[in-house]
Design an enzyme around this catalytic site. Structure first.
Site, mmCIF file in Angstrom:
data_model
loop_
_atom_site.group_PDB
_atom_site.id
_atom_site.type_symbol
_atom_site.label_atom_id
_atom_site.label_comp_id
_atom_site.label_asym_id
_atom_site.label_seq_id
_atom_site.Cartn_x
_atom_site.Cartn_y
_atom_site.Cartn_z
ATOM 1 N N ARG A 1 -26.263 -20.856 -58.948
ATOM 2 C CA ARG A 1 -27.212 -20.194 -58.046
ATOM 3 C C ARG A 1 -28.620 -20.732 -58.239
ATOM 4 O O ARG A 1 -29.393 -20.839 -57.290
ATOM 5 C CB ARG A 1 -27.162 -18.676 -58.242
ATOM 6 C CG ARG A 1 -25.810 -18.121 -57.814
ATOM 7 C CD ARG A 1 -25.833 -16.628 -57.708
ATOM 8 N NE ARG A 1 -26.818 -16.171 -56.733
ATOM 9 C CZ ARG A 1 -27.045 -14.897 -56.472
ATOM 10 N NH1 ARG A 1 -26.385 -13.973 -57.118
ATOM 11 N NH2 ARG A 1 -27.948 -14.550 -55.582
ATOM 12 N N VAL B 1 -33.417 -12.558 -55.205
ATOM 13 C CA VAL B 1 -33.702 -12.960 -56.579
ATOM 14 C C VAL B 1 -34.363 -14.341 -56.645
ATOM 15 O O VAL B 1 -34.733 -14.803 -57.718
ATOM 16 C CB VAL B 1 -32.427 -12.937 -57.456
ATOM 17 C CG1 VAL B 1 -31.876 -11.523 -57.561
ATOM 18 C CG2 VAL B 1 -31.369 -13.886 -56.921
ATOM 19 N N ASP B 2 -34.530 -14.981 -55.495
ATOM 20 C CA ASP B 2 -35.215 -16.283 -55.496
ATOM 21 C C ASP B 2 -36.730 -16.071 -55.584
ATOM 22 O O ASP B 2 -37.206 -14.933 -55.623
ATOM 23 C CB ASP B 2 -34.842 -17.080 -54.233
ATOM 24 C CG ASP B 2 -35.216 -16.346 -52.955
ATOM 25 O OD1 ASP B 2 -36.354 -15.852 -52.848
ATOM 26 O OD2 ASP B 2 -34.353 -16.244 -52.053
ATOM 27 N N HIS C 1 -34.001 -6.502 -57.665
ATOM 28 C CA HIS C 1 -32.744 -7.014 -58.212
ATOM 29 C C HIS C 1 -32.982 -8.148 -59.209
ATOM 30 O O HIS C 1 -32.062 -8.884 -59.545
ATOM 31 C CB HIS C 1 -31.811 -7.475 -57.083
ATOM 32 C CG HIS C 1 -31.256 -6.338 -56.288
ATOM 33 N ND1 HIS C 1 -30.666 -6.492 -55.058
ATOM 34 C CD2 HIS C 1 -31.208 -5.001 -56.544
ATOM 35 C CE1 HIS C 1 -30.281 -5.307 -54.597
ATOM 36 N NE2 HIS C 1 -30.606 -4.391 -55.473
ATOM 37 N N CYS D 1 -33.232 -11.721 -73.233
ATOM 38 C CA CYS D 1 -32.252 -11.531 -74.305
ATOM 39 C C CYS D 1 -31.503 -10.232 -74.031
ATOM 40 O O CYS D 1 -32.096 -9.255 -73.576
ATOM 41 C CB CYS D 1 -32.979 -11.460 -75.650
ATOM 42 S SG CYS D 1 -31.872 -11.092 -77.030
ATOM 43 N N GLY E 1 -34.674 -8.131 -42.474
ATOM 44 C CA GLY E 1 -33.496 -8.956 -42.723
ATOM 45 C C GLY E 1 -32.541 -8.417 -43.764
ATOM 46 O O GLY E 1 -31.931 -9.182 -44.504
ATOM 47 N N THR E 2 -32.393 -7.113 -43.833
ATOM 48 C CA THR E 2 -31.477 -6.536 -44.813
ATOM 49 C C THR E 2 -30.345 -5.822 -44.080
ATOM 50 O O THR E 2 -30.518 -5.350 -42.952
ATOM 51 C CB THR E 2 -32.237 -5.590 -45.772
ATOM 52 O OG1 THR E 2 -31.333 -5.080 -46.738
ATOM 53 C CG2 THR E 2 -32.898 -4.453 -45.026
ATOM 54 N N GLU F 1 -29.940 -9.223 -36.802
ATOM 55 C CA GLU F 1 -28.849 -8.330 -36.378
ATOM 56 C C GLU F 1 -29.179 -6.892 -36.723
ATOM 57 O O GLU F 1 -29.872 -6.624 -37.702
ATOM 58 C CB GLU F 1 -27.544 -8.723 -37.089
ATOM 59 C CG GLU F 1 -26.984 -10.049 -36.629
ATOM 60 C CD GLU F 1 -25.817 -10.508 -37.480
ATOM 61 O OE1 GLU F 1 -25.193 -9.648 -38.135
ATOM 62 O OE2 GLU F 1 -25.547 -11.715 -37.495
ATOM 63 N N ALA G 1 -37.034 -13.195 -38.061
ATOM 64 C CA ALA G 1 -38.179 -12.572 -38.731
ATOM 65 C C ALA G 1 -39.412 -13.468 -38.672
ATOM 66 O O ALA G 1 -40.529 -12.983 -38.535
ATOM 67 C CB ALA G 1 -37.813 -12.250 -40.179
HETATM 68 ZN ZN LIG Z 1 -33.412 -11.585 -78.760
#
Ligand SMILES: [Zn+2]
Length: 175
Positions: free
Chosen positions: A2, A36-37, A52, A60, A120-121, A147, A163
């Site tokens: 990804r 997440v980008d 997200h 960690c 756009g969700t 949509e 959009a």
């Molecule tokens: Zn650690």
């Protein structure tokens, strides 16, 4: 994988329009994304809440070390990288079954908002799909996307289209 795919992506006109709106509205804009980008940041947005998480950060799974920028692409079957503490390094993203980040800040912003816009969700993934219901009746609620979303009936306005084309016109009416 990804990270490799996202590395090749570039901001689209919608990302640019939102960054420009932030320049106009400052902290009156609360920009929250399920993505997440880092395309909002690439477009110039300064304050983006990634509910997200962020694909280009890791953390960690054991100690309290802060999430850090990580653009490494680990090719299988390489071993999971380890923190100095011995814990496993994992992507700083919200996996299925995990609670999204900073919901307190998000609901505070929802409580305060006068204009709520979803772009756009799908209107399917919770808890984001219920944000519009949270502000319904006291904020202007606008959907923008190609949509109709699953929760379309909860919005007072639905602007169907790209959009990148719809947002600049809408934002011109905000300032
Ligand atoms: Zn650690």
């Amino acid at each position: 994988m990804r990270r490799r795919v996202a590395s090749a992506a570039k901001p689209n006109p919608a990302h640019l329009a939102l960054a420009k709106l932030e320049g106009t509205l400052g902290d009156r804009l609360f920009l929250c994304t399920q993505n997440v980008d880092d395309l909002h940041e690439q477009a110039g947005a300064k304050h983006v809440l990634h509910m997200h998480g962020e694909l280009f950060k890791s953390r960690c799974d054991t100690c309290s070390r802060a999430p850090f920028r990580d653009t490494n692409i680990y090719e299988p079957p390489s071993e999971i990288p380890r923190c100095d503490c011995g814990g496993r390094i994992r992507p700083h993203i919200c996996w299925f079954g995990e609670v999204p980040f900073e919901l307190d800040r998000i609901f505070h912003a929802l409580d305060e908002c006068t204009v709520f816009m979803a772009v756009g969700t799908s209107g399917v993934v919770e808890p984001a799909a219920s944000f519009v219901a949270h502000v319904s009746g006291r904020a202007r609620t606008i959907y923008v996307g190609a949509e109709e979303p699953a929760n379309a009936s909860a919005f007072t306005e639905c602007h169907l289209g790209k959009a990148g084309q719809v947002l600049p016109e809408l934002f011109a009416s905000f300032s």
